[in-house]
Design a protein around this motif. Structure first.
Motif, PDB file in Angstrom:
ATOM      1  N   GLU A  83       0.784  -1.395   0.114  1.00 40.54           N
ATOM      2  CA  GLU A  83      -0.028   0.197   0.011  1.00 40.54           C
ATOM      3  C   GLU A  83       0.666   1.248   0.122  1.00 40.54           C
ATOM      4  N   GLN A  84       1.857   1.491   0.868  1.00 42.78           N
ATOM      5  CA  GLN A  84       2.444   2.749   0.957  1.00 42.78           C
ATOM      6  C   GLN A  84       3.473   2.868  -0.256  1.00 42.78           C
ATOM      7  N   SER A  97       2.568   1.895  -3.236  1.00 39.54           N
ATOM      8  CA  SER A  97       1.785   2.294  -4.138  1.00 39.54           C
ATOM      9  C   SER A  97       1.447   3.771  -3.977  1.00 39.54           C
ATOM     10  N   ILE A  98       1.223   4.357  -3.007  1.00 37.68           N
ATOM     11  CA  ILE A  98       0.730   5.556  -2.862  1.00 37.68           C
ATOM     12  C   ILE A  98       2.004   6.786  -3.270  1.00 37.68           C
ATOM     13  N   LYS A  99       3.171   6.031  -2.776  1.00 43.69           N
ATOM     14  CA  LYS A  99       4.404   6.745  -3.253  1.00 43.69           C
ATOM     15  C   LYS A  99       4.460   6.860  -4.572  1.00 43.69           C
ATOM     16  N   VAL A 118       2.187   6.974  -7.063  1.00 43.69           N
ATOM     17  CA  VAL A 118       1.264   7.789  -7.701  1.00 43.69           C
ATOM     18  C   VAL A 118       1.482   9.197  -7.434  1.00 43.69           C
ATOM     19  N   GLN A 119       1.938   9.455  -6.127  1.00 42.63           N
ATOM     20  CA  GLN A 119       2.457  10.975  -5.893  1.00 42.63           C
ATOM     21  C   GLN A 119       3.827  11.164  -6.557  1.00 42.63           C
ATOM     22  N   LEU A 168      -6.594   3.660  -2.944  1.00 37.33           N
ATOM     23  CA  LEU A 168      -5.110   4.141  -3.079  1.00 37.33           C
ATOM     24  C   LEU A 168      -4.953   5.399  -3.723  1.00 37.33           C
ATOM     25  N   ILE A 169      -5.647   5.484  -4.923  1.00 34.85           N
ATOM     26  CA  ILE A 169      -5.334   6.699  -5.569  1.00 34.85           C
ATOM     27  C   ILE A 169      -6.131   7.806  -4.760  1.00 34.85           C
ATOM     28  N   LYS A 197      -6.381   8.184  -1.656  1.00 35.37           N
ATOM     29  CA  LYS A 197      -5.409   8.537  -0.532  1.00 35.37           C
ATOM     30  C   LYS A 197      -4.461   9.216  -1.115  1.00 35.37           C
ATOM     31  N   ALA A 198      -4.001   8.733  -2.247  1.00 39.86           N
ATOM     32  CA  ALA A 198      -2.612   9.792  -2.806  1.00 39.86           C
ATOM     33  C   ALA A 198      -2.936  10.769  -3.367  1.00 39.86           C
ATOM     34  N   ALA A 228       7.937   4.536  -6.320  1.00 33.74           N
ATOM     35  CA  ALA A 228       8.456   5.715  -6.662  1.00 33.74           C
ATOM     36  C   ALA A 228       9.540   5.913  -7.710  1.00 33.74           C
TER      37      ALA A 228
END
Length: 330
Positions: free
Chosen positions: A33-34, A36-38, A40-41, A65-66, A68-69, A299
Motif C-alpha cells: 500500500e505505502q 503504491s501511494i508513493k 502515484v505521488q 489508494l489513488i 488517498k494518494a 516511486a
C-alpha cells in the motif's frame, strides 16, 4: 511533461499517464500500500497529471489508494480516469455476460461479469466517486464491451452522467471499429483505450484511422507489454504463482524480444534513457496516440516513466527502430 487535448473534450492529459492496474494487487502478485501511494505521488510530482484506474483493479483497492494518494493535491490539476462494466458483487452476479473467474487479494474466487446496463453504471459511478474521494470523474470509460446491453443504453447513461456533472467526458475501452461507430450514433466519444505496443500494433489498421477522422483520442495501454519490453525478463523467468504474466508472456518469443531490445539499446544509451523510456517515447510519438499508460509500483519506477518525454525521437531514429524490429521479427 507534454500535455495533450483528448479528442473533442476540454481535457488536457499528460502524455505519460499513470496506469493503476498493478497497484490493485490482484493478478499482479499482491500489493504494498505505502509503496503504491508513493508511486502515484511521485508521478504527480514529476508532471504526470493523469491517473487511469478501474473498479476491477484490486476490486476497489486501486481506486481507494489513488483517493488517498491525491488527497493533498489540487484536484483541478489532476485528471482521474476510471471505468465501469466489470461487476463482481452479489447484487449483479448473473447479470450481463460472464467474463472469467478472478481471485481477490485474499485468494477468494469471484466471478466477473461484463455488465453495462443503466442502473449498474449509476451504482458503479457512485462507488467509484466514494473510493476516489471526489465529486466528479474526468473520464469514465466502459471497461469491456457487454454483448447483453445495447450500446445505445450505455452511451445514453454516460450522456446523463455528463449532464449531472458526475463525469466530464465519456470514453470506451477495448472497443472495435464497429462498436465505436455504433457508440457515435448516441454520443461523441472522447476516447478509446486499447492495447498498443511495439509487439501489438493491430489498432493501426482501422481503430486509429477512424479515431483520427472523428476526433477521438486513443489511450494506449500495455505499451511495455506488462514489463516484457523493459528487457528484464529472460526465457526462464518465473514470477509468483498468482501473477498473470506467467501465462501472458507465453504469446511472445522472449528470446526475439530481448534480441530486438539489445539491438536498440545503443539508441537508448545515446539518449541517456532506459529501454523502457525509449519504448514509451516511441509509443507517444506514433500517429493517433494521445496518451500512453505506464504502471509503476514504486516511486523510482514512476519517476523513470515520467522522464520518458525528456527527449524526442527523430524520423530517422523512428525508422531505425522500425527497421530493427522487422529485421528480428520479419
Amino acid at each position: 511533461m507534454e500535455y495533450r487535448k483528448l479528442g473533442n473534450t476540454k481535457l488536457q492529459l499528460s502524455a505519460i499517464t499513470y496506469g493503476a492496474f498493478a497497484i490493485g494487487g490482484n493478478m499482479w502478485g499482491g500489493n504494498e500500500e505505502q509503496e503504491s501511494i508513493k508511486a502515484v505521488q511521485a508521478s504527480i510530482d514529476h508532471g504526470v497529471s493523469t491517473i487511469d484506474t478501474a473498479p476491477f483493479y484490486g476490486f476497489g483497492l486501486s481506486e481507494e489508494l489513488i483517493g488517498k494518494a491525491v488527497a493533498g493535491y489540487d484536484r483541478s490539476k489532476i485528471q482521474l480516469l476510471t471505468k465501469f462494466g466489470l461487476v463482481w458483487d452479489q447484487s449483479n452476479q448473473g447479470k450481463g455476460e460472464f467474463f472469467f473467474d478472478a481471485a481477490d487479494n485474499d485468494g477468494n474466487k469471484l466471478p466477473v461479469y461484463k455488465y453495462a446496463a443503466k442502473e449498474s453504471i449509476i451504482r458503479e459511478v457512485e462507488a467509484s466517486l466514494k473510493r476516489l474521494g471526489t465529486d466528479y470523474i474526468d473520464l469514465l470509460q466502459i471497461h469491456w464491451p457487454d454483448a447483453t446491453t445495447p450500446i445505445a443504453e450505455t452511451m445514453e447513461t454516460l450522456e446523463l452522467l455528463i449532464k449531472q456533472g458526475k463525469i466530464r467526458a465519456a470514453g470506451v475501452s477495448n472497443y472495435s471499429l464497429q462498436q465505436m461507430q455504433t457508440s457515435q450514433q448516441s454520443i461523441q466519444l472522447a476516447s478509446n483505450q486499447v492495447p498498443y505496443s511495439m509487439l501489438n500494433r493491430a489498432i493501426e489498421q482501422d481503430v486509429v484511422p477512424y479515431a483520427q477522422q472523428n476526433h477521438i483520442g486513443i489511450i494506449a495501454y500495455s505499451p511495455l507489454e506488462r514489463g516484457l519490453l523493459t528487457g528484464k525478463y529472460k526465457p526462464d523467468f518465473k514470477l509468483s504463482d498468482d501473477d498473470h504474466r506467467n501465462g501472458y508472456f507465453n504469446q511472445f518469443s522472449i528470446g526475439k524480444v530481448n534480441l530486438f531490445l539489445e539491438a536498440i539499446r545503443p539508441l537508448a544509451q545515446e539518449k541517456k534513457a532506459s529501454l523502457s523510456q525509449l519504448v514509451l517515447r516511441w509509443t507517444t510519438q506514433k500517429p493517433g496516440i494521445t496518451v500512453v499508460l505506464a504502471g509503476a509500483r514504486n516511486a523510482a519506477q514512476a519517476i523513470d516513466n515520467a522522464k520518458a518525454v525528456d527527449f524526442s525521437l527523430s524520423a530517422e531514429e523512428l525508422a531505425f527502430i522500425g527497421q530493427t524490429f522487422e529485421g528480428v521479427f520479419g
